[in-house]
Design a protein around this motif. Structure first.
Motif, short mmCIF file in Angstrom:
data_model
loop_
_atom_site.label_atom_id
_atom_site.label_comp_id
_atom_site.label_asym_id
_atom_site.label_seq_id
_atom_site.Cartn_x
_atom_site.Cartn_y
_atom_site.Cartn_z
N HIS A 159 7.27 -2.02 -23.33
CA HIS A 159 8.08 -2.10 -24.55
C HIS A 159 9.44 -1.44 -24.32
N GLN A 160 10.42 -1.86 -25.09
CA GLN A 160 11.77 -1.34 -24.95
C GLN A 160 11.82 0.18 -25.07
N ASP A 161 10.97 0.75 -25.92
CA ASP A 161 10.91 2.21 -26.08
C ASP A 161 9.76 2.82 -25.28
N GLY A 162 9.23 2.07 -24.32
CA GLY A 162 8.03 2.48 -23.61
C GLY A 162 8.27 3.52 -22.52
N VAL A 163 7.13 4.10 -22.08
CA VAL A 163 7.13 5.12 -21.03
C VAL A 163 6.00 4.81 -20.06
N MET A 164 6.25 5.00 -18.78
CA MET A 164 5.22 4.85 -17.76
C MET A 164 5.12 6.12 -16.95
N VAL A 165 3.91 6.46 -16.50
CA VAL A 165 3.71 7.53 -15.52
C VAL A 165 3.00 6.93 -14.31
N LEU A 166 3.63 7.07 -13.16
CA LEU A 166 3.07 6.59 -11.89
C LEU A 166 2.67 7.80 -11.05
N HIS A 167 1.38 7.87 -10.70
CA HIS A 167 0.82 8.98 -9.92
C HIS A 167 0.32 8.40 -8.60
N ALA A 168 0.90 8.85 -7.48
CA ALA A 168 0.54 8.25 -6.19
C ALA A 168 0.76 9.25 -5.06
N ILE A 169 0.20 8.92 -3.90
CA ILE A 169 0.40 9.71 -2.69
C ILE A 169 1.76 9.37 -2.10
N GLY A 170 2.46 10.39 -1.62
CA GLY A 170 3.74 10.18 -0.97
C GLY A 170 3.81 10.89 0.37
N ARG A 171 4.79 10.50 1.16
CA ARG A 171 5.03 11.14 2.45
C ARG A 171 6.49 11.56 2.53
N PRO A 172 6.83 12.49 3.44
CA PRO A 172 8.20 12.99 3.47
C PRO A 172 9.24 12.01 3.99
N LYS A 173 8.83 10.99 4.72
CA LYS A 173 9.77 9.98 5.22
C LYS A 173 9.01 8.68 5.46
N PRO A 174 9.71 7.55 5.53
CA PRO A 174 9.03 6.27 5.74
C PRO A 174 8.25 6.25 7.05
N SER A 175 7.25 5.39 7.09
CA SER A 175 6.41 5.24 8.28
C SER A 175 6.44 3.79 8.74
N PHE A 176 6.27 3.59 10.04
CA PHE A 176 6.27 2.24 10.58
C PHE A 176 4.88 1.59 10.53
N MET A 177 3.83 2.40 10.31
CA MET A 177 2.47 1.85 10.36
C MET A 177 1.51 2.79 9.65
N ASN A 178 0.34 2.28 9.34
CA ASN A 178 -0.71 3.09 8.73
C ASN A 178 -1.53 3.78 9.80
N ASN A 179 -2.25 4.83 9.40
CA ASN A 179 -3.21 5.43 10.32
C ASN A 179 -4.25 4.38 10.71
N PRO A 180 -4.46 4.12 12.00
CA PRO A 180 -5.32 3.00 12.40
C PRO A 180 -6.78 3.16 11.99
N PHE A 181 -7.29 4.38 11.95
CA PHE A 181 -8.68 4.58 11.53
C PHE A 181 -8.83 4.26 10.04
N ILE A 182 -7.92 4.80 9.23
CA ILE A 182 -7.96 4.54 7.79
C ILE A 182 -7.76 3.06 7.51
N GLU A 183 -6.83 2.43 8.23
CA GLU A 183 -6.56 1.00 8.04
C GLU A 183 -7.78 0.15 8.36
N LYS A 184 -8.48 0.47 9.45
CA LYS A 184 -9.60 -0.35 9.91
C LYS A 184 -10.87 -0.14 9.08
N TYR A 185 -11.15 1.11 8.72
CA TYR A 185 -12.46 1.42 8.15
C TYR A 185 -12.45 1.78 6.66
N ILE A 186 -11.33 2.26 6.14
CA ILE A 186 -11.35 2.83 4.79
C ILE A 186 -10.48 2.03 3.81
N PHE A 187 -9.17 2.00 4.03
CA PHE A 187 -8.25 1.35 3.10
C PHE A 187 -7.39 0.31 3.82
#
Length: 418
Positions: free
Chosen positions: A269-297
């Motif tokens: 809505h025009q007067d609306g509000v959103m809250v986004l809660h997420a994991i962040g890192r200190p700088k961009p990454s070129f790839m995901n952790n390979p173990f987490i990528e393959k088995y978890i997320f």
């Protein structure tokens, strides 16, 4: 190759005390002998060779398969010992080649216009609900808790997280709230009961959908807390006063940030509000952790805040507040891992020893990342117009105080059934 592995370990572990028993029975010691010793053992020579060439994937796999054992301390102690010694990354030629190959694949995948959200979510969240019951709090909050004040328990910290987010949403009775990534329903139920709002929660997990609807029905809230199997990309044109998303944005993927916030702009809505809660890192990454990528997320990506803000701005939205929670997920993950390990027999009976080790490694490695790799949680408050949010942050504490009054009289949560 094995000798190369031990040369690598020797170059890394300068402080602390690491004892490694080879498959042959030979014992090697590393470090300066300080601190509590960590002792590990290999069951076969090939496990040493595999870890030497590809430690980011193979260490977890060898632990899963019982070929790399921790005999003094635990897997987190081992990971923490290694990471606390690593000032600069140390690469062998084989490791460097593997890294470049993975970066190339990751960059290619990020440019292919195929979205596998439903598959990726099901891979993790459609596991047996009994698994999550082993380590989550009574409200099944599977995202970072808010340990404020410090030293509180997991359940109280998860309640503090819901309270903190609800305060930032500036909820008023009768408002329509959209929750993108509704989990097992705990946040939606809390918002509806505490603030008298109407909630629509969307998920891509069949298991989460069933549990959420059952919980809403048991609390007599099905008329104003609805959960739907819905991809955010295909949300119908609508108007919500508030939007909340907790622990879902990590699954969106970097190429889709512009589309995500365009959709937010479409339905807020025009007067609306959103809250986004997420994991962040200190700088961009070129790839995901390979173990987490393959088995978890599979398909996940943890962004730097600087990668998120431009997409918010492109969508014509305003960033009203950014809060960084630096160590709260480390505390959350430790609590989850301790609860999970304490119920090992149940986890093994549910799946098997290999699965138990996989999840133990995932929880330990994730905690290590927050303690040593500077990962954090960010909460971004977003609006469409300048005056949707007060010009100071005093309202957060004031609203939290009122929410605590509600919590004191809220009926107890029913046990989640599955």
């Amino acid at each position: 190759m094995a000798s190369g592995f031990y040369a690598l370990v020797e170059s890394i572990v300068r402080k602390g005390s690491l004892i490694v028993t080879r498959a042959s029975g030979e014992k090697l010691t590393f470090g300066d002998g300080s601190g509590t010793p960590v002792a590990v053992r290999f069951t076969d020579d090939d496990a040493e060779k595999l870890i030497a060439t590809d430690p980011t994937l193979k260490l977890g796999e060898m632990y899963m398969e019982g070929r790399f054992l921790v005999e003094e301390g635990n897997i987190y102690d081992f990971l923490s010992l290694v990471k606390s010694n690593t000032v600069n990354e140390v690469f062998s030629k084989a490791m460097a080649l593997k890294l470049l190959w993975r970066i190339g694949l990751s960059q290619l995948a990020s440019r292919v216009p195929i979205n596998r959200n439903r598959y990726n979510v099901s891979h993790h969240y459609d596991l047996s609900a009994k698994l999550f019951d082993l380590f989550l709090d009574e409200d099944w909050q599977y995202s970072c808790a808010y340990f404020n004040p410090p030293g509180i328990g997991l359940a109280e910290a998860q309640l503090a997280k819901k309270r903190h987010i609800a305060a930032k949403l500036l909820l008023e009775p009768g408002q329509r709230v959209l929750e993108i990534g509704s989990g097992w329903g705990g946040m939606g139920l809390y918002l509806a009961e505490s603030s008298g709002v109407d909630v629509t929660g969307i998920t891509l997990s069949d298991e989460q959908l069933k549990v959420s609807r059952d919980r809403a029905a048991k609390r007599g809230l099905s008329d104003r807390v609805r959960f739907e199997l819905q991809d955010y990309r295909y949300l119908p044109k609508n108007s919500y006063d508030r939007i909340v998303s907790v622990g879902m944005f990590e699954h969106v993927g970097r190429p889709h940030y512009d589309g995500f916030f365009r959709k937010v702009s479409d339905v807020l809505h025009q007067d609306g509000v959103m809250v986004l809660h997420a994991i962040g890192r200190p700088k961009p990454s070129f790839m995901n952790n390979p173990f987490i990528e393959k088995y978890i997320f599979p398909g996940g990506y943890i962004p730097a805040v600087g990668e998120v803000l431009p997409s918010i701005e492109k969508a014509g939205l305003l960033v009203k507040d950014v809060e960084i929670l630096p160590m709260h997920y480390a505390h959350t993950l430790r609590a989850w891992r301790e609860r999970f390990v304490a119920r090992k027999a149940e986890a093994v009976a549910l799946y098997d020893e290999r699965f138990f080790r996989m999840w133990e490694f995932y929880l330990a490695a994730s905690e290590m990342a927050f303690r040593w790799d500077e990962l954090f949680i960010f909460q971004i408050q977003i609006a469409r117009q300048q005056f949707a949010v007060p010009d100071n942050r005093n309202y957060i504490q004031e609203r939290e105080a009122k929410l605590k009054e509600f919590e004191a009289i809220r009926p107890p949560l029913e046990k989640v059934t599955f």
